[in-house]
Design a protein around this motif. Sequence first.
Motif, PDB file in Angstrom:
ATOM      1  N   LEU A 198       0.693  -1.255   0.038  1.00  0.00           N
ATOM      2  CA  LEU A 198       0.033   0.017  -0.085  1.00  0.00           C
ATOM      3  C   LEU A 198       0.688   1.434  -0.119  1.00  0.00           C
ATOM      4  N   GLY A 199       1.935   1.206   0.798  1.00  0.00           N
ATOM      5  CA  GLY A 199       2.820   2.448   0.740  1.00  0.00           C
ATOM      6  C   GLY A 199       3.395   2.655  -0.744  1.00  0.00           C
ATOM      7  N   PHE A 200       3.918   1.399  -1.288  1.00  0.00           N
ATOM      8  CA  PHE A 200       4.567   1.720  -2.653  1.00  0.00           C
ATOM      9  C   PHE A 200       3.410   2.315  -3.622  1.00  0.00           C
ATOM     10  N   TYR A 201       2.156   1.592  -3.658  1.00  0.00           N
ATOM     11  CA  TYR A 201       0.887   2.177  -4.304  1.00  0.00           C
ATOM     12  C   TYR A 201       0.664   3.707  -4.394  1.00  0.00           C
ATOM     13  N   LEU A 202       0.344   3.857  -2.920  1.00  0.00           N
ATOM     14  CA  LEU A 202      -0.081   5.355  -2.667  1.00  0.00           C
ATOM     15  C   LEU A 202       1.110   6.347  -2.833  1.00  0.00           C
ATOM     16  N   GLY A 203       2.174   5.870  -2.565  1.00  0.00           N
ATOM     17  CA  GLY A 203       3.740   6.911  -2.602  1.00  0.00           C
ATOM     18  C   GLY A 203       3.845   7.089  -4.146  1.00  0.00           C
ATOM     19  N   ASN A 204       3.476   6.401  -4.972  1.00  0.00           N
ATOM     20  CA  ASN A 204       3.829   6.629  -6.549  1.00  0.00           C
ATOM     21  C   ASN A 204       2.557   7.243  -7.071  1.00  0.00           C
ATOM     22  N   ARG A 205       1.359   7.138  -6.626  1.00  0.00           N
ATOM     23  CA  ARG A 205       0.227   7.796  -7.156  1.00  0.00           C
ATOM     24  C   ARG A 205       0.062   9.199  -6.960  1.00  0.00           C
TER      25      ARG A 205
END
Length: 161
Positions: free
Chosen positions: A85-92
């Motif tokens: 989730l951190g990677f997904y929300l961080g790159n979005r």
Amino acid sequence: MVLNNIEKLIEKYENGETSIAEEQELKRYFSESEVPEHLEGYKSLFTYFSVKQQETFNKALPLKKAPAMPYKWLTAVAATVVLLLGFYLGNRTENQDLGTINDPELAFMEVSKSLEMISTKFNQGASTVGYLDEVNKGASTLNYLNEMENATQIIFKKEKK
């Protein structure tokens, strides 16, 4: 003669230099009923080893089963989910405007301004490093002083002789 041999073997035994065959010979000797008085202490030692060598442990050991920890794998799964989730929300990002300029002339002007600013800052930094030339001149002067000092030491050493 046998007593002499046994005393030599005991000395070797105490120094840790006996072989297994020699230790078996000592055990056989001390398992006999008659042993000289000065060797009585060794008799109890070797009979103890003989008795303990034949002894076995027959008691059942109760083994406790460790309680199952179902939360161990659950914590690993939760940590993985948090990372994903951190990677997904961080790159979005909502608006991915990277400052792209469609007009080539305007893009050239912006690049020219940026390069001019970089050049100005670089020249300012390079001008402050100019004092290093003066430091190098001072260091070379110190080398001359060292040469003079070496020469005077040679002269004074020769005069003392």
